[in-house]
Design an enzyme around this catalytic site. Sequence first.
Site, short mmCIF file in Angstrom:
data_model
loop_
_atom_site.label_atom_id
_atom_site.label_comp_id
_atom_site.label_asym_id
_atom_site.label_seq_id
_atom_site.Cartn_x
_atom_site.Cartn_y
_atom_site.Cartn_z
N TRP A 160 0.80 -1.22 0.00
CA TRP A 160 0.00 0.00 0.00
C TRP A 160 0.83 1.27 0.00
O TRP A 160 0.30 2.35 -0.22
CB TRP A 160 -0.92 0.02 1.23
CG TRP A 160 -0.29 -0.55 2.46
CD1 TRP A 160 -0.41 -1.84 2.90
CD2 TRP A 160 0.59 0.10 3.40
NE1 TRP A 160 0.33 -2.03 4.04
CE2 TRP A 160 0.96 -0.86 4.37
CE3 TRP A 160 1.10 1.39 3.51
CZ2 TRP A 160 1.80 -0.57 5.44
CZ3 TRP A 160 1.94 1.68 4.56
CH2 TRP A 160 2.28 0.71 5.51
N LYS A 184 -2.20 -8.08 -8.10
CA LYS A 184 -3.12 -7.95 -6.96
C LYS A 184 -2.63 -6.77 -6.13
O LYS A 184 -1.61 -6.86 -5.45
CB LYS A 184 -3.15 -9.20 -6.09
CG LYS A 184 -4.31 -9.11 -5.09
CD LYS A 184 -4.13 -9.88 -3.84
CE LYS A 184 -3.30 -9.23 -2.78
NZ LYS A 184 -3.87 -7.98 -2.20
N GLY A 237 6.57 -6.46 0.16
CA GLY A 237 5.76 -6.46 1.38
C GLY A 237 6.62 -6.79 2.58
O GLY A 237 7.84 -6.59 2.56
N GLY A 238 5.98 -7.32 3.61
CA GLY A 238 6.70 -7.64 4.84
C GLY A 238 7.39 -9.00 4.77
O GLY A 238 7.02 -9.86 3.98
N GLU A 259 10.92 -8.34 -2.22
CA GLU A 259 11.48 -7.12 -1.64
C GLU A 259 10.77 -6.88 -0.33
O GLU A 259 9.58 -6.59 -0.31
CB GLU A 259 11.30 -5.95 -2.62
CG GLU A 259 12.38 -4.90 -2.47
CD GLU A 259 11.97 -3.79 -1.55
OE1 GLU A 259 11.73 -4.07 -0.35
OE2 GLU A 259 11.90 -2.65 -2.03
N LEU A 260 11.50 -7.06 0.79
CA LEU A 260 10.84 -7.24 2.08
C LEU A 260 11.19 -6.19 3.14
O LEU A 260 11.14 -6.47 4.33
CB LEU A 260 11.15 -8.64 2.61
CG LEU A 260 10.89 -9.78 1.62
CD1 LEU A 260 11.29 -11.11 2.23
CD2 LEU A 260 9.44 -9.81 1.19
N CYS A 293 10.36 1.28 2.29
CA CYS A 293 11.18 0.09 2.56
C CYS A 293 12.61 0.46 2.92
O CYS A 293 13.28 -0.27 3.63
CB CYS A 293 11.14 -0.86 1.37
SG CYS A 293 11.49 -0.07 -0.19
N GLU A 392 11.26 -3.98 11.70
CA GLU A 392 10.77 -2.87 10.88
C GLU A 392 9.48 -2.33 11.50
O GLU A 392 8.55 -3.09 11.77
CB GLU A 392 10.50 -3.34 9.45
CG GLU A 392 10.14 -2.20 8.54
CD GLU A 392 9.98 -2.65 7.09
OE1 GLU A 392 10.62 -2.05 6.21
OE2 GLU A 392 9.22 -3.60 6.84
O1 TXE Z 1 2.17 -6.22 4.45
P1 TXE Z 1 1.99 -7.61 3.72
P2 TXE Z 1 1.22 -5.45 5.45
C1 TXE Z 1 6.12 -4.29 6.01
C2 TXE Z 1 5.94 -3.20 7.06
C3 TXE Z 1 4.54 -3.41 7.53
C4 TXE Z 1 4.42 -4.92 7.44
C5 TXE Z 1 3.01 -5.43 7.34
O2 TXE Z 1 6.83 -3.43 8.12
O3 TXE Z 1 4.34 -2.97 8.83
O4 TXE Z 1 5.15 -5.28 6.29
O5 TXE Z 1 2.31 -4.71 6.32
C6 TXE Z 1 -0.35 -9.40 0.14
N1 TXE Z 1 -0.24 -14.54 -0.30
N2 TXE Z 1 5.93 -3.78 4.68
O6 TXE Z 1 0.45 -6.36 6.34
O7 TXE Z 1 1.11 -8.53 4.50
C7 TXE Z 1 -1.19 -8.28 0.71
O8 TXE Z 1 -2.55 -8.44 0.36
C8 TXE Z 1 -0.16 -13.58 -1.24
C9 TXE Z 1 7.14 -3.47 3.97
O9 TXE Z 1 0.44 -4.50 4.65
O10 TXE Z 1 3.34 -8.08 3.40
C10 TXE Z 1 -0.54 -7.06 0.07
O11 TXE Z 1 -0.99 -6.93 -1.29
N3 TXE Z 1 -0.22 -12.27 -0.98
C11 TXE Z 1 6.92 -3.13 2.59
C12 TXE Z 1 0.94 -7.45 0.07
O12 TXE Z 1 0.97 -8.88 0.20
C13 TXE Z 1 -0.34 -11.88 0.31
C14 TXE Z 1 5.65 -2.62 2.11
C15 TXE Z 1 1.76 -6.84 1.20
O13 TXE Z 1 1.17 -7.20 2.41
C16 TXE Z 1 -0.41 -12.84 1.34
C17 TXE Z 1 4.51 -3.04 2.92
C18 TXE Z 1 -0.37 -14.21 1.00
N4 TXE Z 1 -0.44 -15.19 1.91
C19 TXE Z 1 4.69 -3.57 4.16
N5 TXE Z 1 -0.54 -12.17 2.52
C20 TXE Z 1 8.10 -2.75 1.76
N6 TXE Z 1 9.00 -3.69 1.51
O14 TXE Z 1 8.16 -1.62 1.28
C21 TXE Z 1 -0.53 -10.84 2.23
N7 TXE Z 1 -0.41 -10.66 0.89
#
Ligand code: TXE
Length: 502
Positions: A160, A184, A237-238, A259-260, A293, A392
């Site tokens: 997001w 997605k 994502g995370g 990229e986590l 990130c 993080e």
């Molecule tokens: O991220 P998620 P969240 C980190 C940041 C944040 C933490 C949680 O520390 O506090 O992650 O954030 C999709 N199979 N970053 O919960 O869960 C989800 O729908 C497939 C760092 O928002 O990682 C979304 O589209 N997809 C970061 C995406 O993964 C799945 C940016 C990211 O969500 C899934 C964001 C699954 N099982 C958060 N579960 C960065 N690297 O910049 C979730 N998703």
Amino acid sequence: MTLFTTDALEGRCLPLFINNEFVPSQGQSFPSYDPATGAEWSSMPDATADEVDRAVRAARGAMTSAAWRDMSQTDRGSLMYRLADLISQNVDRLSRLEVRDNGKLLKEMTALTHAVAASMRYFAGMADKIEGTTIPVNKPDMLNFTLREPVGVIAAIVPWNSPLLLLNRAFSPAIAAGNAMVVKPSEHSAASILAFAELVAEAGFPPGVFNVVTGGGQTVGDALVRHPEVDKIDFTGGPETGRVIAASAAQNLTPAILELGGKSPNIICADADLDRAVTGVVSGIFAAGGQTCVAGSRCLVHDSIYDEVAERLVARAAEIRIGAPTEADTQLGPLALWSQVEKVGRFVEGAKTAGAKLLAGGGRAEQMGAGWYVQPTIFGDVTNEMDIARNEIFGPVLGLIRYSDDEDMIAKANDTRYGLASGLWTNDMERAMRFMRRINAGMVWINTYRSPSVMAPSGGYKDSGYGKHNGFAAINEFTRIKTVVIDYSGKTHDPFVMRVQS
Ligand code: TXE
């Protein structure tokens, strides 16, 4: 009239985008919130498994259609240039959709949307310059060369914090290389990506090249990642979700770019220009509310200047203007999610209990009413053992960590499970060179911070993930190498001996 403006979408439910058409979903819908007010503004569907399957099959259909598979590379590039122009013409509309969904500053999202158009042009120019190599193998009468081919159907899972920028890190190199894509978006910020889809169709891309399915991670994201027709996954994502995705992808041996995020050190040496360094630390953690990130959330400071740096940072934090993200002079807007506000609160309480010293902020910005605002927060006397330094946070929370000499500095900088970015402020070039070699991170910024370029590879080490975005490295990620061998000797060889030698 487009549906994809902040006004038109108010109270409406987003559609899916499959085969160049917007289609309503049969899935349950759930609300999307405006972080600046905390109020619901639109909703999006949780696409069904069948809809995910249709989107993937649409992308597969594009890969096998003459319209896309046989399109010349130059024509592919031309479509991307056209799309980049459409993005440039719609920067304000796209940026405002992002701001409504994730609360980041309009001026920041505007700059990023311009960057999306610019990076698309960079990759558009590459579309007809992707080459294989001719290999002078040790075999006379044989020609050996490689072809670089598209990987196939790419599944992009986007978070997001910067939806279009992070989508485009996959979209532009993947499409330049001739792949098709299903994305997605985050369940918190899908509007700008559907607006982007509308422009994809307007630019003239064939049906199925780009598709969007909205919904939750564990439902839609999981169905997409596990789909057997997906050839590569691009996930930002995370780290916990990254591990789940890597495990799901392993079932079909689907490769992935992950990229986590990180816990990046931004280091101020005793000889640094303190004005520049302090500004660099402020930009590393308080810009974008720390929701980036590469946030420089651990500030390592040499003992001899620690007190002065802490004082300067606290003074700078007090000057940060908190306000509505659409106001031109706002410097810190709301966090994107209520869950992030709660997460910041937990880390702040944990840091106090662990013995860190609260120097600035530490609470919600109450003057902003129901919006999801938190104060710029600084902790002193942080050690690498504390949670605040290990995990993080993804919020405007900085931890100051002392170090005594360069050995101590590099040890503390590397003492983290992450390895995405790093920053060093020094006027000693020899120290900078030693640091550059020894830091265990994918990106090193010296006397600058948060300065990425579409032309330079970016990606992490260790728990920050694997694979590279940007630069030619991204083209490598979205192509596969086929080796071709042609024997023009006219001879018949012993069939029971492999021709390892000439
Ligand atoms: O991220 P998620 P969240 C980190 C940041 C944040 C933490 C949680 O520390 O506090 O992650 O954030 C999709 N199979 N970053 O919960 O869960 C989800 O729908 C497939 C760092 O928002 O990682 C979304 O589209 N997809 C970061 C995406 O993964 C799945 C940016 C990211 O969500 C899934 C964001 C699954 N099982 C958060 N579960 C960065 N690297 O910049 C979730 N998703």
